[in-house]
Design a protein around this motif. Structure first.
Motif, PDB file in Angstrom:
ATOM      1  N   ASP A 101      -4.514   5.320   9.049  1.00 14.91           N
ATOM      2  CA  ASP A 101      -2.957   4.846   8.221  1.00 14.91           C
ATOM      3  C   ASP A 101      -1.928   5.920   8.909  1.00 14.91           C
ATOM      4  O   ASP A 101      -2.036   6.739   9.125  1.00 14.91           O
ATOM      5  N   CYS A 153     -11.569   0.997  -0.770  1.00 18.72           N
ATOM      6  CA  CYS A 153     -11.457   2.524  -0.370  1.00 18.72           C
ATOM      7  C   CYS A 153     -10.549   3.025  -1.549  1.00 18.72           C
ATOM      8  O   CYS A 153      -9.583   2.903  -1.810  1.00 18.72           O
ATOM      9  N   LYS A 174      -6.057  -9.394   4.296  1.00 19.16           N
ATOM     10  CA  LYS A 174      -6.341  -8.264   5.065  1.00 19.16           C
ATOM     11  C   LYS A 174      -7.700  -7.928   4.638  1.00 19.16           C
ATOM     12  O   LYS A 174      -8.039  -7.932   3.402  1.00 19.16           O
ATOM     13  N   CYS A 182      -8.668  -4.642   9.493  1.00 18.82           N
ATOM     14  CA  CYS A 182      -8.367  -3.443   9.259  1.00 18.82           C
ATOM     15  C   CYS A 182      -9.657  -2.440   9.625  1.00 18.82           C
ATOM     16  O   CYS A 182     -10.439  -2.460   8.753  1.00 18.82           O
ATOM     17  N   ARG A 225      -5.893  -3.380  13.027  1.00 23.16           N
ATOM     18  CA  ARG A 225      -5.489  -2.250  12.962  1.00 23.16           C
ATOM     19  C   ARG A 225      -6.205  -1.286  13.840  1.00 23.16           C
ATOM     20  O   ARG A 225      -7.247  -1.538  14.296  1.00 23.16           O
ATOM     21  N   ASP A 267     -10.392  -4.880   4.973  1.00 20.34           N
ATOM     22  CA  ASP A 267     -10.552  -3.429   5.233  1.00 20.34           C
ATOM     23  C   ASP A 267     -12.003  -2.950   5.566  1.00 20.34           C
ATOM     24  O   ASP A 267     -12.904  -3.897   5.694  1.00 20.34           O
ATOM     25  N   TRP A 327       0.773  -1.297  -0.118  1.00 19.50           N
ATOM     26  CA  TRP A 327      -0.054   0.046   0.036  1.00 19.50           C
ATOM     27  C   TRP A 327       0.817   1.235  -0.149  1.00 19.50           C
ATOM     28  O   TRP A 327       0.809   2.110  -0.921  1.00 19.50           O
ATOM     29  N   TRP A 331      -9.253   0.522  11.790  1.00 11.97           N
ATOM     30  CA  TRP A 331      -8.634   1.910  12.083  1.00 11.97           C
ATOM     31  C   TRP A 331      -9.125   2.346  13.496  1.00 11.97           C
ATOM     32  O   TRP A 331      -9.130   3.659  13.850  1.00 11.97           O
ATOM     33  N   ASP A 350      -2.141  -5.275  -1.509  1.00 10.77           N
ATOM     34  CA  ASP A 350      -3.128  -4.646  -0.841  1.00 10.77           C
ATOM     35  C   ASP A 350      -3.800  -4.060  -1.873  1.00 10.77           C
ATOM     36  O   ASP A 350      -3.958  -4.706  -3.267  1.00 10.77           O
ATOM     37  N   GLU A 351      -4.697  -3.088  -1.643  1.00  8.27           N
ATOM     38  CA  GLU A 351      -5.797  -2.674  -2.629  1.00  8.27           C
ATOM     39  C   GLU A 351      -5.339  -2.515  -4.111  1.00  8.27           C
ATOM     40  O   GLU A 351      -4.080  -1.948  -4.150  1.00  8.27           O
ATOM     41  N   TYR A 374      -5.915  -8.879  -0.468  1.00  5.86           N
ATOM     42  CA  TYR A 374      -6.675  -7.782   0.098  1.00  5.86           C
ATOM     43  C   TYR A 374      -8.174  -7.538  -0.258  1.00  5.86           C
ATOM     44  O   TYR A 374      -8.558  -7.876  -1.584  1.00  5.86           O
TER      45      TYR A 374
HETATM   46  C1  GLA Z   1      -7.359   1.955   4.031  1.00  7.02           C
HETATM   47  C2  GLA Z   1      -6.310   1.144   4.859  1.00  7.02           C
HETATM   48  C3  GLA Z   1      -5.030   1.014   4.251  1.00  7.02           C
HETATM   49  C4  GLA Z   1      -5.045   0.756   2.742  1.00  7.02           C
HETATM   50  C5  GLA Z   1      -6.063   1.522   1.968  1.00  7.02           C
HETATM   51  C6  GLA Z   1      -6.119   1.161   0.585  1.00  7.02           C
HETATM   52  O1  GLA Z   1      -6.795   3.147   4.085  1.00  7.02           O
HETATM   53  O2  GLA Z   1      -6.195   1.564   6.256  1.00  7.02           O
HETATM   54  O3  GLA Z   1      -4.046   0.217   5.069  1.00  7.02           O
HETATM   55  O4  GLA Z   1      -5.498  -0.791   2.684  1.00  7.02           O
HETATM   56  O5  GLA Z   1      -7.342   1.799   2.652  1.00  7.02           O
HETATM   57  O6  GLA Z   1      -7.009   2.082  -0.103  1.00  7.02           O
END
Ligand code: GLA
Length: 470
Positions: A185, A97, A127, A163, A181, A129, A6, A165, A41-42, A89
């Protein structure tokens, strides 16, 4: 331990980049030291087909995700064999996202199908999200539990990384996945300092197979991800607004690494190891610091704690901050480690007296040999109740890190500590270069826990199979 695409590539991640990074992890020696997970990741998922199956973006991943997984798994780490692992992911919401360059569908409504698809693609790590998903606690827990069960139902050993946040995942994290998480980020020293502050409250929730995740190891950004500063970069920064301020200084990157070690945090490098400078390679490749991350005192506490100081602060606009911290973590055989951090604007000498380390380490009159882990040198002997002193710790994210080992005179206490500790060991311990993830993932249903009363239990079923990680 490994790599996550990411902060390196954002949604512009490609098969080519993943292959290059995989080789770089191996060729730089980082894989031999434990960095073996390569997590996409994404950015890899384009859409769904008429049957709802995931469809990868074939312009970025021409061979497809399964072939890429096979390629990653086929790479040989000298002296270790085919040990590389592959990660994918998704998001628990209706969409991922999105960035200006990317928009992908989420797993909502397709959980079992997606879990099966990713397992078939060879994922050893997923992962999930929270974008386009509810932030209501119960709904979030239910959705993560759904993916947990779906992954376990595949029968494949998969590390499940939540994930969401927020710190409120920590209480339920161990019953839902292998890591969670705890904050937004962490892409610069301000947000990462915030992650450290939050994690200071969450140590009791960490245990083997279940860890607080304060986010990725952020490089200096120099010579890595952004095409404007690097022809080998992945993305054009103005097309990825999220990438603003994706950097640390070398000094901050070292403090991050020391803190991530003492906090037993996942170590996922988010930069291309073939492009990072010698300083960063030395920081992330320091086996003695890695060992602190991978080891813990059997029986716990598994995550280190803040021994001294309040919240660290950093203003990204002014590039100034404040706060000093001392962190400590108990290690096997009576050893422990201590990390000093200075976010203030001037070099500072930081003391840790018995009032600082005593509550965690104890006040027994023991002697220890002291090793400076950054200098990789044994620097003397320390006896309780002396005071540990870190002289002139650099400003703006400077750090120092020591490891203290019981001296041989204390062989008797060392032996008794070991036998007592191992008898309380709940799960298989990880070796310094091993991978603790998934060793003992809890498999109880999310609904049976809550309010800090969650229990873990070993499962004999297929779900238990998924809970063990080699
Ligand atoms: C969120 C996650 C990040 C990443 C982005 C991808 O912000 O917290 O770690 O995976 O999405 O868009």
């Amino acid at each position: 331990m490994g790599y996550c695409s990411w902060n390196d590539c954002a949604s512009e991640v490609t098969e080519e980049r993943i292959k290059r990074v995989t080789r770089a992890l191996i060729d730089s020696g980082l894989a031999a030291k434990g960095y073996r997970r390569v997590n996409v990741d994404e950015g890899w998922l384009a859409s769904r087909d008429a049957n709802g199956n995931m469809v990868a973006d074939r312009t970025k991943f021409p061979s497809g995700m399964r072939a890429l997984g096979e390629w990653v798994h086929a790479q040989v780490v000298p002296g270790h064999g085919r040990v590389m692992k592959y990660g994918l992911y998704t998001s628990r919401g209706t969409c991922q996202c999105s960035t200006m360059k990317y928009q992908g569908p989420g797993s909502a409504g397709f959980v079992r199908q997606d879990a099966a698809w990713m397992a078939a693609a060879g994922a050893d790590f997923v992962k999930e999200d929270s974008c386009c998903g509810s932030q209501t606690h119960d709904v979030a827990f239910r959705q993560f539990a759904e993916m947990r069960d779906a992954l376990n139902a595949t029968g494949r050993q998969i590390f499940f990384a939540l994930c969401g946040w927020n710190t409120w995942y920590a209480e339920r994290g161990a019953s839902l996945g292998n890591s969670w998480r705890i904050a937004v980020d962490g892409t610069n020293w301000a947000t990462l300092s915030g992650c450290v502050n939050r994690n200071a409250q969450l140590g009791r929730f960490a245990r083997p197979g279940a860890w607080n995740d304060p986010d990725l190891l952020q490089g200096t950004g120099v010579g890595s991800n952004d095409r404007a500063t690097n022809p080998n970069g992945c993305f054009v920064a103005r097309e990825i607004p999220q990438s603003r301020d994706w950097y640390l200084t070398e000094v901050q990157a070292r403090a991050q690494f020391a803190l991530w070690a003492v906090m037993s945090s996942p170590l996922l490098i988010s930069a291309d190891p073939s492009q990072i400078g010698a300083g960063l390679l030395e920081t992330w490749g320091n086996e003695e610091v890695i060992a602190v991350n991978q080891q813990f005192r059997p029986g716990g506490p598994y995550q280190g704690s803040r021994l001294l100081g309040g919240d660290l602060f950093w203003d990204p606009e002014l590039q100034r901050g404040g706060g000093t911290n001392v962190w400590g973590k108990m290690l096997p055989n009576g050893g422990w480690t201590v990390v000093f951090v200075n976010n203030g604007p001037n070099a500072t000498t930081i003391h840790c007296d018995i009032g600082c380390y005593g509550p965690v380490v104890g006040e027994e009159r023991r002697s220890y040999s002291v090793r400076d882990l950054f200098a990789r040198k044994t620097i003397g002997t320390f006896s309780v109740p002396q005071t540990l002193v870190a002289k002139a710790v650099a400003p703006s994210g400077g750090s120092a890190m020591l490891r203290l080992e019981l001296v041989t005179d204390d062989m008797v206490s060392r032996r008794s500590l070991r036998s007592e500790a191992f008898s309380r060991l709940p799960c298989k311990t990880a070796s310094p270069t091993g991978d603790w993830g998934g060793l003992c993932r809890a498999t109880e249903s999310a609904s049976s826990g809550g309010g800090g009363r969650t229990k873990t239990r070993k499962s004999k079923s297929k779900r238990g199979k998924a809970a063990r990680q080699s």
